[in-house]
Enzyme design. Structure first.
Site, PDB file in Angstrom:
ATOM      1  CG  ASP A   1      -7.922   1.384  -5.191  1.00 57.84           C
ATOM      2  OD1 ASP A   1      -8.481   0.857  -4.214  1.00 57.84           O
ATOM      3  OD2 ASP A   1      -6.733   1.760  -5.179  1.00 57.84           O
TER       4      ASP A   1
ATOM      5  CE  LYS B   1      -7.979  -2.146  -0.022  1.00 65.70           C
ATOM      6  NZ  LYS B   1      -7.101  -1.958   1.140  1.00 65.70           N
ATOM      7  CB  THR B   2      -4.155  -3.358  -6.428  1.00 69.70           C
ATOM      8  OG1 THR B   2      -4.731  -2.251  -5.760  1.00 69.70           O
ATOM      9  CG2 THR B   2      -4.145  -3.125  -7.915  1.00 69.70           C
TER      10      THR B   2
ATOM     11  NE  ARG C   1       0.783   0.179  -1.395  1.00 69.31           N
ATOM     12  CZ  ARG C   1      -0.453   0.685  -1.403  1.00 69.31           C
ATOM     13  NH1 ARG C   1      -0.750   1.732  -0.665  1.00 69.31           N
ATOM     14  NH2 ARG C   1      -1.387   0.146  -2.158  1.00 69.31           N
TER      15      ARG C   1
ATOM     16  CB  THR D   1      -9.574   2.412   3.087  1.00 75.20           C
ATOM     17  OG1 THR D   1     -10.155   3.612   2.572  1.00 75.20           O
ATOM     18  CG2 THR D   1      -8.287   2.116   2.346  1.00 75.20           C
TER      19      THR D   1
END
Ligand code: ADE
Length: 357
Positions: A130, A85-86, A238, A179
């Site tokens: 975030d 997302k980032t 990740r 999330t």
């Protein structure tokens, strides 16, 4: 593009990602940290692997924003952690040739935190928040007029003489990530023009991520080795990127430094990451439900307490993948092991469950 991070410290500019060349490295033991993530982060949408439906939507919005010379719509990205997302937010900023300021909801405790950031933005810049579901009410209410009309409503004076002042803001774009889309308030959710879920990655997509990361880090790898790492990464880039680094270290110490099928398998076995990508916490969670609670249902809080983890971590980090793979099920009375879950851990499926499937 400049990225201001470290997630909760927006004042500290991070240097633009510098390409690591092998000759610059003292050794291949590159510390896994934020700068590692920044180095391997794709810069363009075309370099971003996976999430094709979302990329198509974004490409149109980016092109429209450029043509109309207008800021891109506010966007909300949701989905399990580690899916990019980032990364996607920074790709959008880069594609639009604008700056992004990165922060997270817990860092926006006081009204002046969000006001300070909003007033520091320039037209077209992006603010990335975030964990946006964790914003407090006051901060959220400051954001409503800011997002909708690019104004801050400020009050001056005391009770009787109180006046509201509308302070204009630059035309910025808010990108929120969470999330837990369900935990966002309705009014905040309604102010996002684009709302999109990020999906777990396929094994093929993760293989591409692994090969790309290994190339950037100058690690020798073959396709079979990359597939093994991809298959054990819980659908999450990740994790795949972390495993590339761990397996590369193992390959350097134990063999000639090249990641092959065998070195990847040996390294991941040594890390107790099995062929389905489950790690020791995943397995402990499923074993607990089977052995202590007869396969469930059992409440989230009970599971968390027994594992010594907090409920939020179990819910946001571990469960989404176990649910997606069908190893556990969510019922109104708690979590249950599915027949696939029993099978995966080598248990016989209880007869009561067999009749249901
Ligand atoms: N690194 C992390 N996520 C990625 C993605 N989706 N594509 C390419 N590299 C990545």
């Amino acid at each position: 593009m400049a990225i201001f991070s470290d997630d909760d410290d927006i004042q500290k500019p991070i240097k633009p990602a510098k390409k690591e060349k092998s000759e610059n490295l003292e050794s291949k033991e590159i510390a896994f940290d934020k700068s590692f993530e920044n180095n391997i982060r794709p810069k363009k949408l075309s370099e971003y692997i996976g999430q094709s439906a979302l990329k198509n939507t974004l490409q149109i919005s980016i092109d429209a924003s450029k043509k109309r010379q207008k800021q891109i719509d506010h966007m909300l990205f949701y989905g399990p952690p580690g899916l990019g997302k980032t990364t996607l937010a920074s790709v959008i900023a880069n594609e639009l040739d604008t700056k992004i300021k990165v922060t997270s909801a817990p860092a926006l405790e006081r009204p002046r935190d969000i006001i300070g950031i909003l007033m520091s933005l320039k037209n077209g810049e992006i603010l990335f928040i975030d964990e946006i579901h964790r914003l407090n009410k006051v901060t959220e209410e400051i954001l409503y007029p800011a997002m909708e009309d690019f104004f801050l409503d400020m009050t001056t004076g005391k009770t009787q003489t109180v006046k509201t002042l509308r302070v204009p803001l630059p035309h910025f774009t808010l990108i929120g990530a969470t999330t837990k889309a369900g935990a966002l308030s309705g009014p905040l959710r309604d102010r996002f023009g684009i709302i999109h879920k990020l999906e777990f990655y396929t094994k093929e997509e993760l293989t591409q991520v692994v090969l790309r990361t290994a190339k950037i880090l100058d690690i020798e790898i073959d396709e079979e080795g990359a597939k093994i790492i991809a298959g054990r990464s819980r659908g999450t880039p990740r994790i795949a990127n972390r495993l590339v680094k761990r397996v590369a270290d193992y390959a350097i110490v134990k063999s000639n430094g090249k990641i092959t099928k065998n070195t990847a398998q040996d390294a991941l076995d040594a890390l107790h990451i099995d062929a389905s990508g489950l790690d020791s916490t995943d397995r402990a969670l499923m074993n607990l439900i089977i052995e202590k609670y007869d396969g469930g249902p059992v409440g989230l809080e009970t599971i968390a307490a027994a594992l010594g983890e907090d409920a939020k971590t179990i819910e946001d980090v571990y469960e989404p993948y176990l649910l997606q793979e069908g190893f556990i099920q969510r019922t109104p009375r708690g979590r249950k092991i599915s027949p696939q879950g029993y099978r995966m851990l080598g248990y016989k499926i209880p007869s009561a469950q067999q009749s249901l499937f």
